[in-house]
Enzyme design. Structure first.
Site, PDB file in Angstrom:
ATOM      1  N   GLY A   1      49.013  40.498  33.255  1.00 12.51           N
ATOM      2  CA  GLY A   1      49.311  39.570  34.353  1.00 12.51           C
ATOM      3  C   GLY A   1      48.718  40.024  35.667  1.00 12.51           C
ATOM      4  N   ALA A   2      49.222  39.435  36.778  1.00 13.77           N
ATOM      5  CA  ALA A   2      48.619  39.624  38.107  1.00 13.77           C
ATOM      6  C   ALA A   2      47.120  39.344  37.977  1.00 13.77           C
ATOM      7  CB  ALA A   2      48.885  41.019  38.668  1.00 13.77           C
TER       8      ALA A   2
ATOM      9  N   HIS B   1      40.058  38.829  34.640  1.00 12.45           N
ATOM     10  CA  HIS B   1      40.785  38.304  33.470  1.00 12.45           C
ATOM     11  C   HIS B   1      40.252  36.915  33.095  1.00 12.45           C
ATOM     12  CE1 HIS B   1      44.032  40.872  35.425  1.00 12.45           C
ATOM     13  NE2 HIS B   1      44.008  41.370  34.211  1.00 12.45           N
TER      14      HIS B   1
HETATM   15  P1  AMP Z   1      45.007  44.366  32.417  1.00 14.73           P
HETATM   16  O1  AMP Z   1      45.787  43.155  32.783  1.00 14.73           O
HETATM   17  O2  AMP Z   1      44.663  45.233  33.581  1.00 14.73           O
HETATM   18  O3  AMP Z   1      45.592  45.105  31.246  1.00 14.73           O
HETATM   19  O4  AMP Z   1      43.615  43.825  31.917  1.00 14.73           O
HETATM   20  C1  AMP Z   1      43.508  42.896  30.869  1.00 14.73           C
HETATM   21  C2  AMP Z   1      42.073  42.819  30.441  1.00 14.73           C
HETATM   22  O5  AMP Z   1      41.271  42.392  31.532  1.00 14.73           O
HETATM   23  C3  AMP Z   1      41.523  44.190  30.010  1.00 14.73           C
HETATM   24  O6  AMP Z   1      40.714  44.023  28.870  1.00 14.73           O
HETATM   25  C4  AMP Z   1      40.721  44.610  31.203  1.00 14.73           C
HETATM   26  O7  AMP Z   1      39.666  45.488  30.889  1.00 14.73           O
HETATM   27  C5  AMP Z   1      40.192  43.264  31.700  1.00 14.73           C
HETATM   28  N1  AMP Z   1      39.781  43.384  33.090  1.00 14.73           N
HETATM   29  C6  AMP Z   1      40.516  43.876  34.122  1.00 14.73           C
HETATM   30  N2  AMP Z   1      39.788  43.881  35.262  1.00 14.73           N
HETATM   31  C7  AMP Z   1      38.569  43.382  34.947  1.00 14.73           C
HETATM   32  C8  AMP Z   1      37.373  43.154  35.681  1.00 14.73           C
HETATM   33  N3  AMP Z   1      37.274  43.431  36.969  1.00 14.73           N
HETATM   34  N4  AMP Z   1      36.324  42.637  35.039  1.00 14.73           N
HETATM   35  C9  AMP Z   1      36.393  42.357  33.696  1.00 14.73           C
HETATM   36  N5  AMP Z   1      37.488  42.555  32.950  1.00 14.73           N
HETATM   37  C10 AMP Z   1      38.561  43.062  33.550  1.00 14.73           C
END
Ligand code: AMP
Length: 279
Positions: free
Chosen positions: A31-32, A37
């Site tokens: 989230g957030a 994402h």
């Molecule tokens: P998280 O919510 O931080 O667990 O991220 C969920 C997914 O989004 C994970 O696979 C992250 O690697 C991806 N993600 C987070 N930030 C980015 C970004 N800036 N660019 C591409 N993918 C991202």
């Protein structure tokens, strides 16, 4: 866009899609949400009939209680952002249903989980594997989308799918950045105005490092990057490693690998940011 909380209901909806021969793409998130994402959602929509997004702040991957407590939770805003991309299903399970009792499984990914993020955050990748393996078993996607921003996480997830022998294609997607180069992250919103401004130095330095490869040896370049960032009073490098993109082995000479990735973690006040760049 269906929003579902219960595991059994999610399984039943996806079971019907799969029985009708639909290809399912899955994006696990905490989230957030931001454009990073959403880029994963967009890619899944292009490559699948059905796109499923999960929003779940997984307690078992946090080795720091305060980090878990302060992790941003913005579900209404997330749903609004997602509505523009129209995934078919948004799965928002409760911690109590995912973990009715403590998950005692331990995964062993060997070397790749004991360096960099794994070394700095003991137990982190075990928690990631616990939750992603559970989510994979509920959703059973054809393709699952992860960001290269979490470069080491992609390697761990690929290893996990191999070890568990599940037939899920892991798709690694490019890092999405703010206009000034800072890698998008849910944690960026926890930065003060001054910290946010100075955090730009991280990606700026990585880009400069790319251009310095012909002039420096590996050790000189590592020292240069660490000094450059630590010279900024808002920033403190936790680690900086240059590794091979497949084996994740640290390289000592440029000739050691053709596909090099420079990985960095920087503490910016109370916020820990990670980034990486292909050298
Ligand atoms: P998280 O919510 O931080 O667990 O991220 C969920 C997914 O989004 C994970 O696979 C992250 O690697 C991806 N993600 C987070 N930030 C980015 C970004 N800036 N660019 C591409 N993918 C991202």
């Amino acid at each position: 866009m269906q929003i579902v909380k219960l595991i059994a209901e999610t399984q039943s909806i996806i079971g019907k899609y799969k029985a009708n021969g639909k290809r399912v793409g899955f994006i696990p998130t905490m989230g957030a949400l931001h454009k990073g994402h959403l880029s994963l959602v967009a890619q899944s929509k292009k490559e699948n009939d059905i796109t499923v997004v999960s929003i779940f702040v997984n307690p078992t991957q946090f080795n720091n209680h305060n980090d878990l407590k302060t992790y941003p939770r913005l579900i209404d805003r997330d749903l609004e952002l997602l509505s523009e991309y129209e995934p078919d299903l948004i799965f928002i399970p409760e911690v109590e249903e995912v973990y009715p009792e403590p998950d005692t499984r331990t995964f062993d990914f060997g070397y790749i989980e004991n360096i960099m993020e794994g070394k700095s955050r003991p137990g982190h990748f075990n928690g990631v594997a616990q939750v992603v393996s559970k989510l994979f078993s509920y959703i059973n996607p054809d393709n699952a989308y992860f960001g290269q921003k979490d470069f080491q996480q992609v390697a761990v997830i690929k290893q996990m799918t191999k070890d568990l022998d599940v037939n899920i294609n892991i798709v690694a997607c490019p890092i999405i950045r703010e206009v000034d180069g800072l890698a998008m992250s849910s944690r960026n919103m926890l930065l003060s105005e001054a910290e946010r401004k100075n955090a730009t130095k991280i990606s700026e330095t990585l880009v400069k490092a790319c251009n310095l490869v012909p002039d420096f040896n590996v050790s000189q370049l590592k020292d240069w990057v660490i000094n450059e960032i630590n010279n900024n009073t808002y920033l403190e490098v936790e680690y900086f490693e240059i590794v091979d993109d497949t084996t994740l082995k640290s390289i000592e000479k440029w000739e050691d690998s053709k596909n090099r990735v420079a990985c960095i973690t920087v503490q910016v006040g109370k916020v820990r940011l990670i980034d990486n760049i292909s050298l």
